[in-house]
Design a protein around this motif. Structure first.
Motif, short mmCIF file in Angstrom:
data_model
loop_
_atom_site.label_atom_id
_atom_site.label_comp_id
_atom_site.label_asym_id
_atom_site.label_seq_id
_atom_site.Cartn_x
_atom_site.Cartn_y
_atom_site.Cartn_z
N ASN A 174 12.43 1.04 -2.22
CA ASN A 174 12.12 2.01 -1.16
C ASN A 174 12.79 3.36 -1.43
O ASN A 174 13.88 3.41 -2.03
CB ASN A 174 12.59 1.48 0.19
CG ASN A 174 11.73 0.30 0.63
OD1 ASN A 174 10.55 0.27 0.37
ND2 ASN A 174 12.36 -0.67 1.29
N ILE B 135 8.65 3.79 -1.02
CA ILE B 135 7.49 3.68 -1.88
C ILE B 135 6.39 4.59 -1.33
O ILE B 135 5.95 4.41 -0.19
CB ILE B 135 6.99 2.23 -1.96
CG1 ILE B 135 8.07 1.34 -2.59
CG2 ILE B 135 5.69 2.14 -2.77
CD1 ILE B 135 7.73 -0.14 -2.57
N HIS B 136 5.97 5.56 -2.13
CA HIS B 136 4.93 6.49 -1.72
C HIS B 136 3.69 6.28 -2.58
O HIS B 136 3.77 6.24 -3.82
CB HIS B 136 5.40 7.93 -1.85
CG HIS B 136 6.57 8.28 -0.99
ND1 HIS B 136 6.62 7.95 0.35
CD2 HIS B 136 7.74 8.91 -1.27
CE1 HIS B 136 7.76 8.37 0.87
NE2 HIS B 136 8.47 8.95 -0.10
N GLN C 230 -1.59 -0.57 -0.40
CA GLN C 230 -0.47 -0.74 0.52
C GLN C 230 -0.34 -2.20 0.97
O GLN C 230 0.77 -2.75 1.00
CB GLN C 230 -0.69 0.18 1.73
CG GLN C 230 0.48 0.30 2.67
CD GLN C 230 0.18 1.26 3.80
OE1 GLN C 230 -0.82 1.09 4.52
NE2 GLN C 230 1.00 2.29 3.97
N ILE D 135 1.01 -4.32 -1.96
CA ILE D 135 2.45 -4.15 -2.15
C ILE D 135 3.23 -4.99 -1.14
O ILE D 135 4.21 -5.67 -1.49
CB ILE D 135 2.83 -2.66 -2.03
CG1 ILE D 135 2.24 -1.86 -3.20
CG2 ILE D 135 4.35 -2.49 -1.98
CD1 ILE D 135 2.31 -0.35 -3.01
N ASN E 269 7.68 -5.17 0.77
CA ASN E 269 8.07 -3.78 0.95
C ASN E 269 6.97 -3.01 1.67
O ASN E 269 5.78 -3.23 1.42
CB ASN E 269 8.33 -3.10 -0.40
CG ASN E 269 9.68 -3.45 -0.98
OD1 ASN E 269 10.33 -4.37 -0.53
ND2 ASN E 269 10.10 -2.70 -1.99
N THR E 270 7.37 -2.11 2.54
CA THR E 270 6.40 -1.21 3.17
C THR E 270 6.24 0.03 2.30
O THR E 270 7.09 0.33 1.46
CB THR E 270 6.85 -0.81 4.58
OG1 THR E 270 8.13 -0.18 4.49
CG2 THR E 270 6.93 -2.03 5.49
N SER E 271 5.16 0.75 2.51
CA SER E 271 4.89 1.96 1.73
C SER E 271 4.13 2.94 2.61
O SER E 271 3.55 2.57 3.62
CB SER E 271 4.10 1.62 0.47
OG SER E 271 2.90 0.95 0.81
N SER E 272 4.11 4.18 2.18
CA SER E 272 3.39 5.21 2.92
C SER E 272 2.31 5.81 2.03
O SER E 272 2.44 5.87 0.81
CB SER E 272 4.34 6.31 3.40
OG SER E 272 5.03 6.88 2.30
N THR F 164 5.39 7.07 -6.08
CA THR F 164 5.67 5.82 -6.79
C THR F 164 4.39 5.32 -7.45
O THR F 164 4.42 4.84 -8.59
CB THR F 164 6.19 4.76 -5.80
OG1 THR F 164 7.10 5.34 -4.88
CG2 THR F 164 6.82 3.59 -6.53
#
Length: 619
Positions: free
Chosen positions: A23, A25-26, A42, A45, A51-54, A62
């Motif tokens: 993190n 994570i984009h 997303q 992942i 893991n969360t991501s945006s 990322t």
């Protein structure tokens, strides 16, 4: 790490080291057009790492998507380096295919991604799957969504739902489907949108000449049949009311009215009008005109009438090529913007010679192998593999624009969905890249990504039971000898004697032992897929039904010394199989069609009762 990548990409370069996902994570996309693809990544992942991501617009993330018009239209380049993950693509679908590959990598690697570069693009422009939703299973929307998601993972880009009869709710003909459970127009719209988001083209598919029995066996349409009083089919069996009279203008009016009800709900530019197996053409009302002009010419004239109607509706016409290929001199008269679908379901189908006819005439064509699931209950694996690979090899060699894997439901659609999974996977692999995938083992993919089996047993089991047919003394086309043993009338001794000619008791005893062992193996599976209990129950009931068929043929061969005991056992077994079939049907499919699917089992149970009663009466 030995990564499972399927379809196997054109080029994979593995490097030393890993990239650790941490993190924040984009996911960076160039514009909103790629938003759905990014959201899919997303979800991948999170599934693989928790893991969360945006999702952001820009570069330097990322995961970074970069449009590159120097690539082929559907190509992608996936690079995992120490600095992050880069996906280059030309068309948006290429970005989606890269995510499908990333999904496999992330689900196997977790947060430690291997450094690599993958360069990939497909062999076939169109890579499709066709599901029979008319005989007799009409899947629920959840089932269709599940299949579409699987298709996206496997990089398919076309789906056809085969329609004959009343599996679509035609606005102009509410009386024909009012007691059924068809797919509704609004559901087609939902499916179309769901497919579009996954870069899959939902192509309308409706038969327009043969296979019209559900319509022609209704009183109000019976006089449109070419042979309303019945006639012999090419197989020597009596048939009635399956083929429209091509000379009756009302035939064209009927099918075009169906088109007007069906087509507005699809965004695809293509339309498969069927036109296969007009069994009675040349008989009945068409006998005189076919003698005068020839069967091929009469067929072509009607096909051209259909073509004009399709053009009026701004669609590109597809049609099954089984009739026109018998009259190769007429192929050159086909419109140049038509697409012929060359189907054949045996391992030795002459794809090469038939495809050459279309290529010589400048006609676009697909290769259309099958899953070999129908009329088998648990599949015909080796035939399926040979059929699919030959179709892909010769399709690529001769320039096919498409590959369409067909999954039919003849005689009650008795087989269950998981039986077709090996074919779904293999078909996707070879239609993406023939040379890289024609020798592939699909079993690891089945275990890891479909069944999620920690024991790695299910994939091999479903592959192996699909080869049970090879233990039979006699193999037949388009099904198994055992399957058609269910359709024999045990009281008709003359027909039974004809049917069992050449069959051997020892072969069916070996088959019986194999199936019983397979049931034991099934208990060792450790599936974790969302529908694991259902998959296990489906495989189990399928094996039980084939095992039942094995005993039925052994009965025909006179193997059992106590007819009362075996008939009672068969009676008990078919009752249990019917009960399970009823329950399993509801898990994936709509109610309509179930009674027809059960009718043959019900006939078998009644047959056992009659034979038992006769034996009791004698004593």
């Amino acid at each position: 790490m030995n990564l499972i990548l399927l379809p196997v990409p054109k080029s994979v370069e593995l490097n030393e080291g890993t990239f650790f996902l941490k993190n924040p994570i984009h996911i960076k996309i160039p514009n909103q057009d790629l938003f759905n693809v990014a959201k899919r990544l997303q979800a991948v992942i999170f599934e693989g790492t928790k893991n969360t991501s945006s999702v952001l617009i820009g570069d330097g993330g990322t995961f970074t998507f970069i449009k590159d018009e120097s690539l082929a239209e559907e190509a992608y380049v996936l690079t995992i380096s120490e600095g992050g993950v880069t996906i280059k693509y030309h068309q948006d679908c290429g970005a989606s295919y890269a995510v499908s590959t990333l999904k496999q990598i992330i689900l196997q690697s977790g947060k430690q991604l291997p450094l690599l570069e993958i360069r990939d693009e497909p062999d076939f422009k169109r890579r499709g799957l066709m599901l029979d939703i008319s005989r007799d299973k009409i899947p629920t929307m959840d089932t269709l969504y599940q299949i579409i998601d699987l298709m996206a993972d496997l990089k398919y880009n076309e789906l056809q739902l085969y329609i004959e009869g009343f599996s679509f709710a035609y606005e102009s003909f509410p009386e024909v489907w009012k007691d059924q459970t068809p797919i509704l127009p609004e559901e087609i719209v939902l499916l179309d949108r769901y497919c579009t988001e996954r870069f899959i083209d939902l192509v309308p598919n409706q038969n327009s000449f043969g296979h019209m029995a559900p319509w022609l066996n209704r009183l109000e349409y019976a006089d449109l049949a070419v042979c309303p009083e019945g006639c012999l089919s090419p197989w020597g069996t009596w048939t009635k009311n399956t083929t429209l009279d091509p000379q009756d203008e009302r035939s064209l009016q009927l099918v075009t009215k169906q088109y007007d009800d069906l087509l507005p709900y699809f965004t695809s530019q293509y339309f498969n009008v069927g036109m296969d197996e007009p069994l009675e053409l040349g008989y009945g009302k068409s006998e005189a005109i076919c003698k005068e002009k020839g069967v091929g010419r009469v067929y072509l004239d009607y096909l051209l009438d259909i073509y004009k109607e399709v053009k009026k509706r701004n669609k590109t016409m597809m049609f099954w090529g089984d009739i026109i290929i018998k009259h190769p001199e007429l192929i050159k008269e086909l419109p140049k913007d038509i697409i012929a679908l060359e189907w054949g379901y045996e391992g030795n189908h002459p794809f090469k010679t038939r495809l050459q006819e279309y290529a010589n005439a400048g006609i676009d064509f697909y290769v259309c192998p099958g899953t070999s699931s129908w009329c088998s209950i648990i599949g015909r694996t080796n035939n399926m593999r040979s059929n699919i690979i030959h179709a892909a090899v010769y399709g690529k060699e001769l320039g096919a624009m498409g590959f369409l894997l067909t999954d039919w439901g003849d005689h009650g659609h008795i087989q269950y969905l998981p039986v077709s999974y090996p074919a779904f996977v293999l078909g996707a692999a070879v239609s993406w890249s023939v040379e890289d995938n024609k020798d592939i083992d699909v079993i690891p993919y089945l275990n890891r990504f479909i069944f999620k089996d920690e024991s790695s047993v299910t994939g091999q089991l479903i592959w192996d039971i699909g080869n049970a047919y090879e233990l039979e003394s006699i193999q037949i086309n388009n099904g198994t000898k055992l399957f058609f043993g269910f359709r024999q009338e045990l009281k008709n001794q003359e027909k039974v004697e004809t049917f069992i000619q050449g069959l051997k008791v020892e072969d069916y005893l070996k088959l019986k032992d194999f199936l019983e062992t397979s049931l034991e193996t099934l208990e060792k599976t450790e599936m974790a897929c969302g529908d694991a209990p259902l998959v296990k129950a489906e495989i189990e009931n399928g094996i039980h039904y084939v095992l039942h068929g094995t005993k039925r043929i052994l009965y025909m061969l006179g193997h059992y010394t106590d007819p009362v005991e075996i008939l009672y056992e068969l009676r008990q077994e078919i009752s249990a199989i019917m009960k399970n079939h009823y329950e399993l049907w509801h898990a994936r499919n709509r109610l309509g069609g179930l009674e027809n699917s059960l009718s043959e089992m019900r006939r078998q149970r009644n047959e056992y009762d009659e034979l038992l009663n006769e034996l009791f009466d004698k004593h």
